[in-house]
Design a protein around this motif. Structure first.
Motif, PDB file in Angstrom:
ATOM      1  N   LEU A   9      29.810  35.012 -62.588  1.00  0.00           N
ATOM      2  CA  LEU A   9      29.412  36.349 -63.036  1.00  0.00           C
ATOM      3  C   LEU A   9      30.365  36.776 -64.144  1.00  0.00           C
ATOM      4  N   THR A  10      30.074  36.304 -65.357  1.00  0.00           N
ATOM      5  CA  THR A  10      30.883  36.599 -66.532  1.00  0.00           C
ATOM      6  C   THR A  10      29.988  37.191 -67.616  1.00  0.00           C
ATOM      7  N   VAL A  11      30.614  37.815 -68.611  1.00  0.00           N
ATOM      8  CA  VAL A  11      29.853  38.379 -69.727  1.00  0.00           C
ATOM      9  C   VAL A  11      29.043  37.296 -70.422  1.00  0.00           C
ATOM     10  N   ALA A  12      29.674  36.154 -70.708  1.00  0.00           N
ATOM     11  CA  ALA A  12      28.988  35.086 -71.451  1.00  0.00           C
ATOM     12  C   ALA A  12      27.796  34.542 -70.665  1.00  0.00           C
ATOM     13  N   ALA A  13      27.977  34.314 -69.364  1.00  0.00           N
ATOM     14  CA  ALA A  13      26.893  33.759 -68.557  1.00  0.00           C
ATOM     15  C   ALA A  13      25.722  34.730 -68.468  1.00  0.00           C
ATOM     16  N   LEU A  14      26.013  36.013 -68.295  1.00  0.00           N
ATOM     17  CA  LEU A  14      24.948  37.002 -68.206  1.00  0.00           C
ATOM     18  C   LEU A  14      24.252  37.208 -69.549  1.00  0.00           C
ATOM     19  N   LEU A  51      23.593  53.198 -67.476  1.00  0.00           N
ATOM     20  CA  LEU A  51      24.563  52.131 -67.281  1.00  0.00           C
ATOM     21  C   LEU A  51      24.269  51.442 -65.956  1.00  0.00           C
ATOM     22  N   VAL A  52      24.193  50.113 -65.996  1.00  0.00           N
ATOM     23  CA  VAL A  52      23.945  49.309 -64.792  1.00  0.00           C
ATOM     24  C   VAL A  52      25.223  48.524 -64.500  1.00  0.00           C
ATOM     25  N   PRO A  53      26.162  49.111 -63.755  1.00  0.00           N
ATOM     26  CA  PRO A  53      27.462  48.454 -63.542  1.00  0.00           C
ATOM     27  C   PRO A  53      27.412  47.455 -62.380  1.00  0.00           C
ATOM     28  N   LEU A  54      27.758  46.209 -62.675  1.00  0.00           N
ATOM     29  CA  LEU A  54      27.889  45.175 -61.647  1.00  0.00           C
ATOM     30  C   LEU A  54      29.361  45.106 -61.262  1.00  0.00           C
ATOM     31  N   VAL A  55      29.651  45.442 -60.021  1.00  0.00           N
ATOM     32  CA  VAL A  55      31.039  45.565 -59.570  1.00  0.00           C
ATOM     33  C   VAL A  55      31.519  44.222 -59.039  1.00  0.00           C
ATOM     34  N   LEU A  56      32.637  43.729 -59.593  1.00  0.00           N
ATOM     35  CA  LEU A  56      33.102  42.373 -59.310  1.00  0.00           C
ATOM     36  C   LEU A  56      33.994  42.306 -58.074  1.00  0.00           C
ATOM     37  N   HIS A  57      33.444  42.715 -56.929  1.00  0.00           N
ATOM     38  CA  HIS A  57      34.081  42.446 -55.649  1.00  0.00           C
ATOM     39  C   HIS A  57      33.905  40.959 -55.334  1.00  0.00           C
ATOM     40  N   PRO A  58      34.633  40.428 -54.317  1.00  0.00           N
ATOM     41  CA  PRO A  58      34.337  39.063 -53.879  1.00  0.00           C
ATOM     42  C   PRO A  58      32.850  38.859 -53.558  1.00  0.00           C
ATOM     43  N   GLU A  59      32.217  39.901 -52.986  1.00  0.00           N
ATOM     44  CA  GLU A  59      30.757  39.926 -52.842  1.00  0.00           C
ATOM     45  C   GLU A  59      30.258  41.016 -53.789  1.00  0.00           C
ATOM     46  N   PRO A  60      29.757  40.654 -54.957  1.00  0.00           N
ATOM     47  CA  PRO A  60      29.450  41.642 -55.993  1.00  0.00           C
ATOM     48  C   PRO A  60      28.390  42.655 -55.555  1.00  0.00           C
ATOM     49  N   THR A  61      28.426  43.815 -56.219  1.00  0.00           N
ATOM     50  CA  THR A  61      27.483  44.896 -55.936  1.00  0.00           C
ATOM     51  C   THR A  61      27.015  45.506 -57.248  1.00  0.00           C
ATOM     52  N   LEU A 109      36.458  51.109 -69.169  1.00  0.00           N
ATOM     53  CA  LEU A 109      36.458  50.191 -68.029  1.00  0.00           C
ATOM     54  C   LEU A 109      35.270  49.218 -67.989  1.00  0.00           C
ATOM     55  N   PRO A 110      34.051  49.646 -68.241  1.00  0.00           N
ATOM     56  CA  PRO A 110      32.937  48.683 -68.180  1.00  0.00           C
ATOM     57  C   PRO A 110      33.014  47.664 -69.311  1.00  0.00           C
ATOM     58  N   GLU A 111      32.764  46.392 -68.979  1.00  0.00           N
ATOM     59  CA  GLU A 111      32.636  45.328 -69.970  1.00  0.00           C
ATOM     60  C   GLU A 111      31.151  45.159 -70.259  1.00  0.00           C
ATOM     61  N   ILE A 112      30.728  45.561 -71.446  1.00  0.00           N
ATOM     62  CA  ILE A 112      29.310  45.559 -71.771  1.00  0.00           C
ATOM     63  C   ILE A 112      28.785  44.132 -71.880  1.00  0.00           C
ATOM     64  N   VAL A 113      27.660  43.891 -71.219  1.00  0.00           N
ATOM     65  CA  VAL A 113      27.012  42.579 -71.243  1.00  0.00           C
ATOM     66  C   VAL A 113      25.847  42.568 -72.215  1.00  0.00           C
ATOM     67  N   GLY A 114      24.933  43.526 -72.073  1.00  0.00           N
ATOM     68  CA  GLY A 114      23.755  43.559 -72.924  1.00  0.00           C
ATOM     69  C   GLY A 114      22.728  44.544 -72.388  1.00  0.00           C
ATOM     70  N   GLU A 115      21.570  44.527 -72.986  1.00  0.00           N
ATOM     71  CA  GLU A 115      20.530  45.493 -72.662  1.00  0.00           C
ATOM     72  C   GLU A 115      19.329  44.808 -72.020  1.00  0.00           C
ATOM     73  N   LEU A 116      18.764  45.460 -71.019  1.00  0.00           N
ATOM     74  CA  LEU A 116      17.490  45.040 -70.456  1.00  0.00           C
ATOM     75  C   LEU A 116      16.371  45.756 -71.227  1.00  0.00           C
ATOM     76  N   ALA A 132      26.658  46.126 -67.454  1.00  0.00           N
ATOM     77  CA  ALA A 132      28.103  45.986 -67.681  1.00  0.00           C
ATOM     78  C   ALA A 132      28.757  45.422 -66.429  1.00  0.00           C
ATOM     79  N   LEU A 133      29.896  44.790 -66.618  1.00  0.00           N
ATOM     80  CA  LEU A 133      30.728  44.339 -65.502  1.00  0.00           C
ATOM     81  C   LEU A 133      31.839  45.353 -65.282  1.00  0.00           C
ATOM     82  N   LEU A 134      32.161  45.584 -64.015  1.00  0.00           N
ATOM     83  CA  LEU A 134      33.177  46.575 -63.658  1.00  0.00           C
ATOM     84  C   LEU A 134      34.132  45.952 -62.660  1.00  0.00           C
ATOM     85  N   ARG A 135      35.408  45.906 -63.019  1.00  0.00           N
ATOM     86  CA  ARG A 135      36.403  45.230 -62.188  1.00  0.00           C
ATOM     87  C   ARG A 135      37.178  46.242 -61.351  1.00  0.00           C
ATOM     88  N   PRO A 136      37.187  46.059 -60.023  1.00  0.00           N
ATOM     89  CA  PRO A 136      38.015  46.935 -59.183  1.00  0.00           C
ATOM     90  C   PRO A 136      39.494  46.628 -59.413  1.00  0.00           C
TER      91      PRO A 136
END
Length: 206
Positions: A9-14, A51-61, A109-116, A132-136
Motif C-alpha cells: 500500500l504505497t503511493v506508486a502502487a496505488l 478526501l478518501v484517506p487510507l490509514v496505514l495501520h498494520p490492518e489498513p482502514t 499529513l495526507p500523501e496524495i495518491v490520485g483521483e477517482l 490519499a495515504l495517512l500515516r498514524p
C-alpha cells in the motif's frame, strides 16, 4: 504487504492501479439518471471534492465521517470529508482544505495518491474523490457544527466482494438501486458507498 492486500500500500502502487482503465471501474448510475440529476439541479453542476484517506495501520482502514444532524443537507449521513471548490482551487487543494476545516486534519499529513472518477450527486454536486495515504499517529479535531464523529472502516471489508449489498427503493415512482456497506452502527450508502465500490475495484485482485 499491508493487511489483507496482495500488493504494498504505497503511493506508486496505488497510482499504477488508478491509472489502469481495466481496473478502475467507476460505480456510476445509468446515463439517464445522471441527466435527471442534472435537470433537478437546474442544469448546474457545482464542482466539489472529497478526501478518501487510507490509514496505514498494520490492518489498513479508510477514514469516514458522520455528518452533524444539524446540517441542512445530508444531515446524519456517512461521508468523506469534503465540499465545494472555492475560486481558484483544484480538487486536491479543496479536499485537503475541507478535511482540515471539518476534522482538523493538517493539510501536510495526507500523501496524495490520485483521483477517482467524479460522480454527480442528486443535489447537483460533481464530486471528485481524492485518494490519499495517512500515516498514524495523527490527531483529529472534528468541527461539531459539521461532523458528529469520525470513524475508520477496515480495508479488508472494502476488498471483500461479499460485503457491499445492492438494495432498492421506490423514488419518484421508479425503483432505484444503490449500494450499502455493512457497519455495526452506521448506514453507509449513497455517494459514499459508490466511492467505496470504485475504490474496491482499485484494491481488489479480481
Amino acid at each position: 504487504m499491508s493487511g489483507t492486500l496482495a500488493f504494498p500500500l504505497t503511493v506508486a502502487a496505488l497510482q499504477a492501479r488508478i491509472a489502469d482503465p481495466l481496473r478502475l471501474r467507476a460505480d456510476r448510475p445509468a446515463p439517464r439518471e445522471d441527466v435527471e440529476r442534472a435537470a433537478r439541479a437546474g442544469g448546474r453542476m457545482t464542482p466539489a471534492a472529497v478526501l478518501v484517506p487510507l490509514v496505514l495501520h498494520p490492518e489498513p482502514t479508510v477514514l469516514l465521517t458522520l455528518r452533524s444532524a444539524d446540517l441542512k443537507a445530508h444531515a446524519g449521513q456517512v461521508s468523506f470529508p469534503g465540499g465545494r471548490l472555492e475560486d481558484g482551487e483544484d480538487v486536491v487543494t479543496a479536499a485537503l482544505r475541507e478535511a482540515e476545516e471539518e476534522i482538523g486534519l493538517h493539510t501536510s499529513l495526507p500523501e496524495i495518491v490520485g483521483e477517482l472518477p467524479p460522480l454527480l450527486t442528486g443535489t447537483g454536486f460533481l464530486v471528485t474523490p481524492v485518494v490519499a495515504l495517512l500515516r498514524p499517529p495523527f490527531a483529529l479535531k472534528p468541527d461539531p457544527g459539521e461532523v458528529a464523529e469520525t470513524f475508520e472502516y477496515p480495508l479488508a471489508h472494502v476488498t471483500d466482494p461479499a460485503k457491499p449489498e445492492r438494495r432498492s427503493r421506490e423514488f419518484r415512482g421508479e425503483t432505484r438501486e444503490f449500494w450499502v456497506w455493512p457497519h455495526e452502527r452506521h448506514y453507509i450508502w449513497g455517494a459514499t458507498a459508490s466511492v467505496l465500490v470504485t475504490l474496491a475495484s482499485v484494491l481488489r485482485e479480481d
